[in-house]
Design an enzyme around this catalytic site. Structure first.
Site, PDB file in Angstrom:
ATOM      1  N   CYS A   6      14.662 -35.848 -14.985  1.00  0.00           N
ATOM      2  CA  CYS A   6      14.898 -37.236 -15.324  1.00  0.00           C
ATOM      3  C   CYS A   6      15.651 -37.834 -14.165  1.00  0.00           C
ATOM      4  CB  CYS A   6      15.722 -37.337 -16.587  1.00  0.00           C
ATOM      5  SG  CYS A   6      14.868 -36.649 -18.015  1.00  0.00           S
ATOM      6  N   CYS A 250      20.425 -26.541  -8.657  1.00  0.00           N
ATOM      7  CA  CYS A 250      19.020 -26.112  -8.778  1.00  0.00           C
ATOM      8  C   CYS A 250      18.350 -26.014  -7.403  1.00  0.00           C
ATOM      9  CB  CYS A 250      18.256 -27.098  -9.655  1.00  0.00           C
ATOM     10  SG  CYS A 250      16.471 -26.830  -9.636  1.00  0.00           S
ATOM     11  N   ASP A 362       2.151 -25.396   0.687  1.00  0.00           N
ATOM     12  CA  ASP A 362       2.450 -26.073  -0.583  1.00  0.00           C
ATOM     13  C   ASP A 362       3.894 -25.745  -0.964  1.00  0.00           C
ATOM     14  OD1 ASP A 362       2.168 -27.584  -2.831  1.00  0.00           O
ATOM     15  OD2 ASP A 362       0.569 -26.404  -3.735  1.00  0.00           O
ATOM     16  N   ASP A 363       4.465 -26.541  -1.897  1.00  0.00           N
ATOM     17  CA  ASP A 363       5.876 -26.338  -2.236  1.00  0.00           C
ATOM     18  C   ASP A 363       6.102 -25.196  -3.201  1.00  0.00           C
ATOM     19  OD1 ASP A 363       5.687 -27.649  -5.021  1.00  0.00           O
ATOM     20  OD2 ASP A 363       4.920 -29.189  -3.677  1.00  0.00           O
ATOM     21  N   CYS A 450      21.373 -22.156  -8.193  1.00  0.00           N
ATOM     22  CA  CYS A 450      20.642 -21.462  -9.252  1.00  0.00           C
ATOM     23  C   CYS A 450      19.311 -21.033  -8.655  1.00  0.00           C
ATOM     24  CB  CYS A 450      20.392 -22.383 -10.445  1.00  0.00           C
ATOM     25  SG  CYS A 450      19.323 -21.599 -11.686  1.00  0.00           S
ATOM     26  N   CYS A 453      14.818 -18.766 -11.719  1.00  0.00           N
ATOM     27  CA  CYS A 453      13.366 -18.658 -11.921  1.00  0.00           C
ATOM     28  C   CYS A 453      12.730 -17.714 -10.896  1.00  0.00           C
ATOM     29  CB  CYS A 453      12.710 -20.040 -11.898  1.00  0.00           C
ATOM     30  SG  CYS A 453      13.132 -21.016 -10.451  1.00  0.00           S
TER      31      CYS A 453
HETATM   32  S1  SF4 Z   1      15.725 -21.808 -13.038  1.00  0.00           S
HETATM   33 FE1  SF4 Z   1      14.737 -22.547 -11.145  1.00  0.00          FE
HETATM   34  S2  SF4 Z   1      14.010 -24.595 -11.630  1.00  0.00           S
HETATM   35 FE2  SF4 Z   1      15.492 -24.036 -13.220  1.00  0.00          FE
HETATM   36  S3  SF4 Z   1      17.472 -24.830 -12.512  1.00  0.00           S
HETATM   37 FE3  SF4 Z   1      17.337 -22.723 -11.784  1.00  0.00          FE
HETATM   38  S4  SF4 Z   1      16.394 -22.902  -9.739  1.00  0.00           S
HETATM   39 FE4  SF4 Z   1      16.063 -24.837 -10.785  1.00  0.00          FE
END
Ligand code: SF4
Length: 491
Positions: A6, A250, A362-363, A450, A453
């Site tokens: 968002c 992130c 690509d990203d 972070c 993922c």
């Molecule tokens: S899990 Fe991946 S996409 Fe989600 S906040 Fe962490 S780094 Fe970002």
């Protein structure tokens, strides 16, 4: 390619200027962060709110004046949304923000970017505050929690949110008395910047600095993780309410979401992306030496392709072109829509591809279907070899913090190794930027980002537990997002 997010913008004018002009352009500049709905909330003698679905509309002439007259006042907040909580629907106005929450004579406007992992647990605690017909989603639970605690003071209510809500949240709020406030979760997962006019008569908040730039405001810093900032008639007050040993911005913002001209944690995103391309060029030099051209996916991979070209001297051809007014970001759509949208969105200047050995930058690869569509177009145009270079390391785990990739099964990187992915998307090879290269390019330290993922190591406890429980049952056909499966925590 991926989706949610968002975008937020809020401002207060100390010179009686109409805030709508700032809100309109500030949120328009961030429409890439949410296509599902938009909304404005201002305060004159009382709250004025307008929300709708779709993109922020182009307004001019009399129409702009009508909106400006309705959304009057010198303080307000605005929001664009793509949801990661609640029903996945493109037509639900119910979820549009800013929303208004009230309790015991207190009324707040509320807009948020992120995702609450323990929203179901909080909803149970606040059960009697919900009307039977209310649609559940995390922003609603969050705003109710905040307004219910506000009788002890705004800072105390915000601190309680920081201590009891788990997840990512950058928040803008507006009290009925005209106080504008902003805060970020203690890990600082989502961005939120602060700006002001040269004369100091306007104070503003924006998810990305582009919202400040478009309004001619200067960036004065970020809302710090765990910090609350309140703007009253008397000025700005800042307080760090919760300090955390680490932060967890992130990492994915750099590769995909943020605009290249945004300034994140001390660096322009475009310069980080160029570095990604240079890294890929160095790491996979043997592939580059056997390729004829490098192409980029428009628009998030263009800076990286340029970096690779600059590093290696490989010819960069902008053969993939975007239809500018096909605006929906493919990653956020339902699967059947996604393939047809990417097919319509990207056009290929095919005559330059015959017999060529091609690298496409690509990203990211989330589900693989958008990459597959593009690879197949390039193959049809006669490319001899296709190698896919990806700036974001391999995504193997779902996100709980505001990016809509919330189950294991949907992630091609969870199910397959690089060879399997290449086969599935029809490429001759897939090459990811290693995590250490990625982190170095951002200029951040590993304990400031972070990367859950990629690594499966979540910076919050409930997310870690839910991910582990869900992984054990990943083969079960369950389309719900993991954080919308509270039974996983009950074991
Ligand atoms: S899990 Fe991946 S996409 Fe989600 S906040 Fe962490 S780094 Fe970002």
């Amino acid at each position: 390619m991926p989706g949610e997010k968002c975008g937020l913008f809020g401002a207060r004018c100390f010179n009686n200027k109409c805030v709508f002009d700032l809100l309109y352009w500030g949120i328009m500049a961030q429409n890439h962060r949410g296509h599902e709905s938009y909304g404005f909330l201002t305060r004159a003698e009382n709250f004025r709110r307008h929300v709708n679905i779709g993109l922020v509309p182009q307004l001019s002439g009399r129409r702009y004046s009508r909106w400006r007259n309705f959304l009057k006042g010198d303080v307000g907040i605005a929001h664009v949304r793509y949801g990661t909580s609640g029903e996945r629907s493109f037509s639900k106005l119910d979820y549009a923000q800013p929303l208004i929450a009230s309790e015991n004579g207190e009324k707040i406007g509320f807009a948020f970017n992120g995702n609450i992992v323990n929203a179901y647990e909080l909803q149970d605690r606040l059960a009697e505050k919900f009307r039977k017909d209310e649609v559940f989603y995390d922003a609603l639970v969050f705003s109710k929690y905040l307004v219910n605690n506000i009788s002890n003071g705004l800072m105390s209510a915000i601190e309680s949110c920081m201590r009891n809500l788990e997840g990512a949240f950058s928040v803008l709020g507006l009290r009925h008395n005209g106080e504008l406030f902003a805060f970020r979760d203690p890990l600082g997962i989502r961005p939120l910047s602060i700006g002001e006019s040269e004369d100091g008569m306007i104070k503003a908040f924006s998810s990305e600095t582009v919202g400040l730039n478009i309004n001619g405001l200067r960036f004065i810093g970020d809302v710090k993780p765990g910090e609350a900032v309140v703007v009253t008639r008397d000025g700005m007050e800042r307080e760090r309410l919760v300090k955390s040993e680490r932060t967890a911005f992130c990492a994915f913002e750099y590769a995909y979401f943020a605009r290249p001209d945004s300034f994140l944690n001390g660096k322009y995103v475009y310069s980080v992306r160029e570095e990604f391309g240079r890294n890929l060029g160095k790491r996979f030099r043997d592939i580059v030496e056997n390729a004829d051209i490098v192409l980029s996916m428009p628009e998030t991979a263009e800076d990286a392709a340029y970096g690779l070209h600059e590093e290696t001297g490989l010819k960069w051809e902008r053969i993939l072109r975007r239809h500018r007014y096909v605006t929906r970001r493919a990653f956020i759509l339902e699967p059947e829509e996604r393939v047809s949208t990417i097919d319509r969105k990207v056009n290929i200047v095919g005559e330059r591809l015959k017999g060529k050995r091609v690298i496409i930058v690509d990203d990211s690869i989330v589900r693989g279907d958008t990459t597959r569509t593009v690879v197949s177009k390039i193959r049809k145009a006669g490319a001899e070899k296709i190698y896919v270079f990806i700036t974001f390391p391999k995504i193997t785990h779902p996100c709980f913090y505001g990016i809509d990739m919330a189950t294991f099964d949907e992630l091609i990187g969870f199910r397959l190794d690089e060879e399997g992915i290449a086969k599935q998307i029809g490429a001759d090879g897939v090459f990811y930027q290693p995590l250490e290269d990625y982190i170095r390019a951002t200029g951040m330290n590993a304990n400031e980002l972070c990367t859950a993922c990629i690594t499966g190591e979540y910076p919050t406890e409930t997310a870690q537990k839910m991910a582990e429980a869900a992984k054990a049952s990943a083969k079960i056909e369950d389309q719900r997002r993991i954080y919308e499966r509270p039974e996983l925590l009950r074991g």
